[in-house]
Write a protein that holds these residues in place. Structure first.
Motif, PDB file in Angstrom:
ATOM      1  N   PHE A 109       0.832  -1.191   0.000  1.00  0.00           N
ATOM      2  CA  PHE A 109       0.000   0.000   0.000  1.00  0.00           C
ATOM      3  C   PHE A 109       0.871   1.247   0.000  1.00  0.00           C
ATOM      4  N   ARG A 110       0.213   2.397  -0.182  1.00  0.00           N
ATOM      5  CA  ARG A 110       0.936   3.656  -0.283  1.00  0.00           C
ATOM      6  C   ARG A 110       0.341   4.677   0.686  1.00  0.00           C
ATOM      7  N   VAL A 111       1.201   5.438   1.317  1.00  0.00           N
ATOM      8  CA  VAL A 111       0.797   6.510   2.217  1.00  0.00           C
ATOM      9  C   VAL A 111       1.086   7.824   1.498  1.00  0.00           C
ATOM     10  N   MET A 112       0.098   8.721   1.498  1.00  0.00           N
ATOM     11  CA  MET A 112       0.277  10.024   0.865  1.00  0.00           C
ATOM     12  C   MET A 112       0.107  11.127   1.903  1.00  0.00           C
ATOM     13  N   PHE A 113       1.088  12.018   1.974  1.00  0.00           N
ATOM     14  CA  PHE A 113       0.986  13.234   2.778  1.00  0.00           C
ATOM     15  C   PHE A 113       0.804  14.390   1.804  1.00  0.00           C
ATOM     16  N   TYR A 114      -0.356  15.011   1.870  1.00  0.00           N
ATOM     17  CA  TYR A 114      -0.645  16.167   1.019  1.00  0.00           C
ATOM     18  C   TYR A 114      -0.219  17.439   1.753  1.00  0.00           C
ATOM     19  N   SER A 115       0.819  18.092   1.234  1.00  0.00           N
ATOM     20  CA  SER A 115       1.329  19.354   1.750  1.00  0.00           C
ATOM     21  C   SER A 115       1.685  19.297   3.244  1.00  0.00           C
ATOM     22  N   PRO A 116       2.528  18.338   3.641  1.00  0.00           N
ATOM     23  CA  PRO A 116       2.909  18.259   5.054  1.00  0.00           C
ATOM     24  C   PRO A 116       3.707  19.493   5.474  1.00  0.00           C
ATOM     25  N   ARG A 117       3.617  19.839   6.748  1.00  0.00           N
ATOM     26  CA  ARG A 117       4.220  21.074   7.262  1.00  0.00           C
ATOM     27  C   ARG A 117       5.322  20.862   8.291  1.00  0.00           C
ATOM     28  N   ILE A 118       5.305  19.751   9.022  1.00  0.00           N
ATOM     29  CA  ILE A 118       6.214  19.565  10.155  1.00  0.00           C
ATOM     30  C   ILE A 118       7.249  18.488   9.808  1.00  0.00           C
ATOM     31  N   PRO A 119       8.527  18.875   9.693  1.00  0.00           N
ATOM     32  CA  PRO A 119       9.558  17.918   9.256  1.00  0.00           C
ATOM     33  C   PRO A 119       9.627  16.620  10.053  1.00  0.00           C
ATOM     34  N   PRO A 120       9.584  16.646  11.394  1.00  0.00           N
ATOM     35  CA  PRO A 120       9.702  15.364  12.109  1.00  0.00           C
ATOM     36  C   PRO A 120       8.562  14.388  11.807  1.00  0.00           C
ATOM     37  N   PHE A 147      -3.414  11.591   3.765  1.00  0.00           N
ATOM     38  CA  PHE A 147      -3.483  12.444   4.949  1.00  0.00           C
ATOM     39  C   PHE A 147      -3.195  13.884   4.553  1.00  0.00           C
ATOM     40  N   GLY A 148      -3.874  14.802   5.214  1.00  0.00           N
ATOM     41  CA  GLY A 148      -3.712  16.221   4.920  1.00  0.00           C
ATOM     42  C   GLY A 148      -2.675  16.886   5.792  1.00  0.00           C
ATOM     43  N   PRO A 149      -2.467  18.170   5.549  1.00  0.00           N
ATOM     44  CA  PRO A 149      -1.423  18.912   6.252  1.00  0.00           C
ATOM     45  C   PRO A 149      -1.772  19.181   7.717  1.00  0.00           C
ATOM     46  N   GLU A 150      -0.712  19.320   8.493  1.00  0.00           N
ATOM     47  CA  GLU A 150      -0.869  19.734   9.871  1.00  0.00           C
ATOM     48  C   GLU A 150      -1.142  21.247   9.863  1.00  0.00           C
ATOM     49  N   PRO A 151      -1.977  21.818  10.630  1.00  0.00           N
ATOM     50  CA  PRO A 151      -2.740  21.176  11.687  1.00  0.00           C
ATOM     51  C   PRO A 151      -4.185  20.891  11.312  1.00  0.00           C
ATOM     52  N   ASP A 152      -4.615  21.250  10.105  1.00  0.00           N
ATOM     53  CA  ASP A 152      -6.048  21.230   9.785  1.00  0.00           C
ATOM     54  C   ASP A 152      -6.528  20.043   8.977  1.00  0.00           C
ATOM     55  N   GLY A 153      -5.654  19.257   8.417  1.00  0.00           N
ATOM     56  CA  GLY A 153      -6.075  18.115   7.619  1.00  0.00           C
ATOM     57  C   GLY A 153      -6.534  18.513   6.223  1.00  0.00           C
ATOM     58  N   LEU A 154      -7.230  17.611   5.577  1.00  0.00           N
ATOM     59  CA  LEU A 154      -7.689  17.818   4.205  1.00  0.00           C
ATOM     60  C   LEU A 154      -8.878  18.775   4.182  1.00  0.00           C
ATOM     61  N   ASP A 155      -8.824  19.741   3.284  1.00  0.00           N
ATOM     62  CA  ASP A 155      -9.927  20.701   3.181  1.00  0.00           C
ATOM     63  C   ASP A 155     -11.078  20.105   2.372  1.00  0.00           C
ATOM     64  N   PRO A 182     -14.199  11.486  22.661  1.00  0.00           N
ATOM     65  CA  PRO A 182     -14.813  12.786  22.376  1.00  0.00           C
ATOM     66  C   PRO A 182     -13.951  13.935  22.899  1.00  0.00           C
ATOM     67  N   GLY A 183     -14.028  15.072  22.195  1.00  0.00           N
ATOM     68  CA  GLY A 183     -13.321  16.265  22.619  1.00  0.00           C
ATOM     69  C   GLY A 183     -11.869  16.322  22.206  1.00  0.00           C
ATOM     70  N   ARG A 184     -11.400  15.320  21.490  1.00  0.00           N
ATOM     71  CA  ARG A 184     -10.019  15.327  20.989  1.00  0.00           C
ATOM     72  C   ARG A 184     -10.059  15.708  19.526  1.00  0.00           C
ATOM     73  N   ARG A 185      -9.161  16.594  19.110  1.00  0.00           N
ATOM     74  CA  ARG A 185      -9.199  17.114  17.739  1.00  0.00           C
ATOM     75  C   ARG A 185      -8.577  16.156  16.735  1.00  0.00           C
ATOM     76  N   SER A 186      -7.358  15.673  17.040  1.00  0.00           N
ATOM     77  CA  SER A 186      -6.689  14.820  16.052  1.00  0.00           C
ATOM     78  C   SER A 186      -5.475  14.139  16.669  1.00  0.00           C
ATOM     79  N   LEU A 187      -4.984  13.146  15.957  1.00  0.00           N
ATOM     80  CA  LEU A 187      -3.715  12.516  16.293  1.00  0.00           C
ATOM     81  C   LEU A 187      -2.601  13.261  15.559  1.00  0.00           C
ATOM     82  N   ASN A 188      -1.400  13.100  16.025  1.00  0.00           N
ATOM     83  CA  ASN A 188      -0.225  13.561  15.299  1.00  0.00           C
ATOM     84  C   ASN A 188      -0.217  12.879  13.927  1.00  0.00           C
ATOM     85  N   LEU A 189       0.200  13.596  12.898  1.00  0.00           N
ATOM     86  CA  LEU A 189       0.159  13.081  11.526  1.00  0.00           C
ATOM     87  C   LEU A 189       0.913  11.762  11.377  1.00  0.00           C
ATOM     88  N   SER A 190       2.132  11.691  11.869  1.00  0.00           N
ATOM     89  CA  SER A 190       2.889  10.444  11.690  1.00  0.00           C
ATOM     90  C   SER A 190       2.294   9.303  12.501  1.00  0.00           C
TER      91      SER A 190
END
Length: 154
Positions: free
Chosen positions: A2-13, A99-107, A126-134
């Motif tokens: 399978f393939r993982v795609m990061f669309y416009s990632p922002r955070i190098p680590p 996966f979309g960019p940090e911090p907002d994800g895919l528009d 509930p009440g959690r916004r998101s996981l770290n991208l990686s």
């Protein structure tokens, strides 16, 4: 595999960690520009440690270029704006986990792209916004790999 795609990632680590993860699983990592960093940044290199040479990483200049290179494929866009769990998908070889960019994800416009087969989410309390991208990418990649019996793994 399978393939993982990061669309416009922002955070190098995050991308460095994903490079390490795809090296460990045999997946491919597809990065879609614009990137929020230079691939030679020390933070990215440090996160990927010595796995860069073991990872399949492709950089695409645009989403349309990525589609041209990856199609035909099923594409699952990870978003918090759906009820379908990523674990309910029967992953197939060649699937793209997007996966979309940090911090907002895919528009909304990207989520409406006709190349996207389905939208999925990773369940959270509930009440959690998101996981770290990686971390999100690793959760998804290992589920897809698990469904294939961890093919090639030891």
């Amino acid at each position: 595999m399978f393939r993982v795609m990061f669309y416009s990632p922002r955070i190098p680590p995050n991308t460095g960690n994903a490079i390490r993860m795809v090296a460990a699983t045999g997946a491919e990592l597809h990065l879609v520009e614009p990137l929020g960093f230079d691939l030679s940044e020390p933070k990215l290199r440090r996160a990927g440690l010595d796995y860069h040479d073991l990872a399949a990483v492709t950089v695409h200049p645009s989403l349309s270029a990525a589609w041209a290179a990856l199609m035909p494929a099923r594409v699952f866009a990870f978003t918090s704006h759906t009820e379908t769990s990523f674990a309910d998908v029967r992953y197939q070889a060649g699937d793209v986990l997007m996966f979309g960019p940090e911090p907002d994800g895919l528009d909304a416009a990207t989520l409406a792209d006709p190349h996207i087969t389905g939208q999925v989410r990773i369940p959270m309390l509930p009440g959690r916004r998101s996981l770290n991208l990686s971390n999100a990418a690793a959760v998804a990649a290992y589920e897809a790999w698990r469904q294939h019996g961890f093919a090639g793994g030891v």
